[in-house]
Every structure is written in C-alpha cells, then in structure tokens.
Design an enzyme around this catalytic site. Structure first.
Site, PDB file in Angstrom:
ATOM      1  N   ASP A  66       0.871  -1.166   0.000  1.00 50.15           N
ATOM      2  CA  ASP A  66       0.000   0.000   0.000  1.00 50.15           C
ATOM      3  C   ASP A  66       0.916   1.226   0.000  1.00 50.15           C
ATOM      4  O   ASP A  66       2.113   1.106   0.329  1.00 50.15           O
ATOM      5  CB  ASP A  66      -0.885  -0.022   1.260  1.00 50.15           C
ATOM      6  CG  ASP A  66      -1.726   1.241   1.381  1.00 50.15           C
ATOM      7  OD1 ASP A  66      -2.241   1.710   0.354  1.00 50.15           O
ATOM      8  OD2 ASP A  66      -1.854   1.759   2.507  1.00 50.15           O
ATOM      9  N   ASP A  96       0.007   5.148   0.903  1.00 46.58           N
ATOM     10  CA  ASP A  96      -0.126   6.144   1.956  1.00 46.58           C
ATOM     11  C   ASP A  96      -0.113   5.491   3.330  1.00 46.58           C
ATOM     12  O   ASP A  96      -0.879   4.565   3.585  1.00 46.58           O
ATOM     13  CB  ASP A  96      -1.415   6.941   1.757  1.00 46.58           C
ATOM     14  CG  ASP A  96      -1.370   8.241   2.521  1.00 46.58           C
ATOM     15  OD1 ASP A  96      -0.411   9.002   2.311  1.00 46.58           O
ATOM     16  OD2 ASP A  96      -2.267   8.474   3.342  1.00 46.58           O
TER      17      ASP A  96
END
Lengths: 306, 306
Positions: free
Chosen positions: A27, A29
């Site tokens: 992922d 952020d």
C-alpha cells in the site's frame, strides 16, 4: 511459518519471510509515504527488494492520481519504480469497467481528472469532470438533462462533489441497467500531521443512500485489485506478501486472497486494533488480523543489506 | 376501536374515529399537497375539522421553509392555518438546539436560508448559509480556518452541499464536545409527477460517514416533533390522530408516541408495504403498520359535512 498470528517481525524471521515470497504488494499512503513525505528508509527497502529479484507492486485505493503520476511522485522520492508496477483505483476502475462490466456507453463520472485520464486511456467515453453547481428551482432538478448514452455511474474522490452531482448520479441510477461502480470505501483521506479529510467512502455513501443501491467497489479489500496484478504478472498467491497500514483494507485484501500479510505501524491501524479483532472470536474479523507487524517497513532493511 | 390494524377507514368508522380525537397531526407533502399542487379536497377537510372544534397541526420533515413560509403557502392553497400550527424541521431543530441541547455557541450550518431564519428567531448564532466551493490544495483542506465559537454542527437540506461543507463539518465534529444534529433522514424528496431528488438523509449520511458519529435527528419518526406540539398545546396523546403517507416516518412517529394512525395513499407508501410490515412478525416493523388507511384525506369529507 509461525504458529500465532500478529507477531512482531524481527531478526531471523524477516529473512525467513522474505525467502518465502517472490512478490511484495505495498500500500502507499501510511506505508511508503505520508502525504508528500517518504517514510524514512522506504525507498531503500523497495530498491533493495528489487535488486534481490523480488517483484514489487503498489496497490492504493487513492483515485486522485494516474499510474504515471504515481510513478513520477515515487521517482522523485528516490524509489526505483515503473508505471506498470502501480495499481491505483483510477486505473483499476477503468480496467474493471472494461474487463468485468464490459461497459458499452458513457460513464457519468464523479471523480478526479486522473480518473478521466485513465478512462480515456482505456477508451471509455465519459461525461467529463469539474464543478457542477446547483441551478434552477427544485422542481427542475428532477428533470436535469440526462445523456442517453450513459450506462454507468462511477464514484471516486472528487473535490467538486456537490448536491447537483449527487442528484445527477441518482437520476442515472434510477434508470434501468445503469451500472454503479465505486473506487473504494475509505471514509478518511489521511494527510500529514495526523490530520485527515473526508474520503471517497463518504461520497459513495451519499450516492448509495440516494439511489438505495449498493455500488460494486474496485478498491481493497475487494480482491479485484489483486486479480489485476496477478493476471498481468502471473503472481503466485502463496508466495506473495501484502504490506499495509490498514487492517480493514490492506490486511483484509491479503487474507481474502490467501497472501501473507504484514501490518506496518506508520499509518492508520495499531497492534491493539489487530489484537481486538483477534480476541473478538468473530470469524469475519479474523481476516483483519495480520500475520506479522513492524514499526516501519524500514525494519526490513537490515535483512536486505546482506 | 378496531380489532385488526391496517383496515380501510370508511362509512361510520370515520365518524367514530373523528369523535375519538381532539387533535389531528398532518404530514404535508404527499398528504395535503404534492409539490405545489394541493391534494383535491384537502383544504376543505382541514377547514371543516377546525370548524368542528378539532385542533389541527402540521408536522413536516422538510427543512426548506420557515413556519411563516409554510403558512403562506397553505393560505394560498385555501387552508385556514396559522403559523403556530406548523412544525417543520427548520423550526423544530432550532427549538431542539435551544431547549434540549442548551447549545452555547455558534452553529455550523449545512442547510437552507429558512433554517438560518429559524435559528436567528431563536437567538442562536450561526456561521451562515450559501455556497462553499473548494479552494486551495488537499493539504490545506485539513487546516481550513475553524470558528472557535462553533459548538454544534447542524445538517438539513442544502442545495449548496459540497465537499468543502462536508470537510468543514468533519473538522468541527473531530473536536471535543461538538454537538451533531440532523433535521431528518428522508433519503428522497418527492416532487410532482412521481419524480424525486436526493433528500437530507443523503447529506447527513455523508457527514456521519466522515465523522464516524451518528447525529441526533429531530424529524419523524423521532418523538421530538410530537413533543414540540404537545408541550405547546397540551395535546392528549390518546385523543390524537397522526395522518401521513410514509410508514417509516409518519406512522412510526404515531406509534412511537401512542397516537392513532392513518395512512393516506396519495404519497410514498402503499397498503402492500404496510401489510408486508404486518406479516413480517418483526416487532420493530409493527410500529410501521397504521391503524387505518384511506385513498386520500378527501375521503374524510363526507363525515365532516354534517
């Protein structure tokens, strides 16, 4: 590899885990950056993983950038990355509409300019993006002119979200056979300094409430994003690691797809959150318990420097 | 009066029912008018009820008009009505904030100009109404200037609803001790010709999803609107009839407050809807089964013409 889930990943266990996988999904952020600041050490970790022959991919629910915009942002932060390795929901929604929905007709788009670009790159016509302010009297709003070619409503992050956009989406969705696709259900968009702003999930919920219909969502934890990566790159799920900061999206995606899972504590979720899921005894919540956790993905660095 | 619920009100039963009540509460949209058209015969029914000594009140979840605006609209349609008899959610929200919440400070208002007027009439300061378009970059949105005097977020119908308004509400609601009040949860606003536009429930759901908090709502089926009428006019609940077109708001309010209930079929709900609730065996749904139904409130007219 480990009898108990949700254990701290350290020492020899790191090398063991990395030896057991060929591909790593990150992922973005809260994992490799926060806002516009890279997580210290993240670029070295990614670059070393690739040098060691691992395949690395980036899967983000954020719909505000194209693949190219992500690749440029990451290059600027020192990551060795190519556009093809990035899977954001702007891109994946376009793939979903084309390959799963086989949409024929235009998309009514609540979304960003990046979503517009990704739709166009996939050859999907749309109604455009930008502001749509209220005009006329209430009695007119139910009769806003609709484009008869629209066959799908797509909702992603849209800073120009407005009552009129919600109304147009509602009018389209009241028609027969109108598809309804959302990029993701994240309720918040975390920014630097622990701040946040409302996420796409809020916009989607508003449109769903109006239409009394539930959208198909493309983003994590739905497996489409993994399928997107796997079908392009032939990823073997048993030898794949998902790394994320959110239990309800990243870790659940990993569980849903049979991947190994690693929670990093530089973002939204905590070990206490994971332990609460584990203790709950609720089968639906077990998928949100990661195999391992680290304080930061920089913790992987020592094992990669050999 | 009747052994079985949900029976057609006709013949002698009408007089019997009217004899058993002193007060009648009417929902407005779908009951006494649709859009800007009065239901044929509705004005005569209301006027005759009053001539016969019944007290008549109007309770509407619609927050887009002040009491005065409603009274003027109704007078124009031939209804004998005074401002004091009208209880809309613009007015009732202001009463709720003052008498239940004892709000001290300003209200951040997502709502109409009518709501602004009703707040001011109650002496409650607010941040104003109107458009609030997006400005600046994402990183700035979490730092929008907040008014330190705001102690409550109030959400009603707002045609200028926008991402920025949702964001401001979210930032206020992230603060300690910020009250959160919604006018109502109606997901649609029905218009003439079977059309509709998204209702306040959609806006409220978006803000609730962002804030991860549930608002207190003032409108039907919550009993506050009845309490508002009852406390001002000393209504005896056992001798009060609630007339409405929606099972989930009007009829449920009546049930929640121990009133007699009458469904009229000129609006949203059908007898089949009511029977489905009745058959469900689900205790929570029994409150949505009316005592009686009529095709239109004009059906009461013959019994009133004596």
């Amino acid at each position: 590899m480990s009898a108990s889930k949700c254990s701290r990943l350290s020492g020899a266990l790191i090398e063991q885990l990395l030896d057991s996988v060929d591909s790593v999904l990150f992922d973005c952020d809260g994992v490799i950056w926060r806002g516009d600041q890279a997580i210290p050490g993240a670029a070295q970790v990614i670059n070393r993983l690739k040098e060691k022959g691992k395949r690395v991919f980036f899967v983000t629910n954020n719909s505000s950038k194209t693949r190219r915009m992500y690749a440029e942002k990451m290059s600027g932060m020192g990551f060795n990355v190519s556009e093809e390795e990035v899977f954001g929901t702007a891109y994946c929604s376009a793939v979903y509409l084309k390959t799963v929905c086989h949409v024929e007709g235009k998309v009514y788009l609540i979304g960003s300019d990046a979503m517009r670009q990704e739709l166009e790159a996939m050859g999907i016509p749309h109604t455009g993006v930008g502001a749509d302010h209220i005009v006329g009297r209430q009695a007119d709003w139910a009769n806003v002119p609709l484009d008869p070619e629209v066959k799908a409503v797509v909702v992603g992050f849209d800073e120009h979200f407005s009552y009129m956009k919600m109304n147009r989406a509602f009018q389209y969705l009241s028609q027969r056979d109108c598809l309804f696709v959302g990029t993701n259900r994240d309720t918040k968009l975390p920014l630097e300094g622990g701040k946040a702003v409302p996420g796409t999930g809020c916009l989607l919920q508003a449109v769903e409430t109006a239409a009394q219909r539930r959208a198909q969502t493309v983003g994590k934890p739905h497996r489409f994003m993994f399928d997107c990566v796997a079908s392009k790159f032939g990823v073997e799920r048993g030898r794949c690691l998902m790394v994320g900061d959110r239990l309800d999206t990243d870790i659940l995606l990993g569980s849903n797809c049979g991947l190994k899972t690693l929670l990093t504590l530089t973002g939204v979720s905590s070990v206490a959150d994971a332990e609460a899921h584990q203790r709950s005894g609720c089968p639906e919540r077990q998928g949100m318990v990661p195999d391992y956790y680290v304080d930061s993905i920089a913790d992987l660095l020592p094992a990669l420097q050999g």
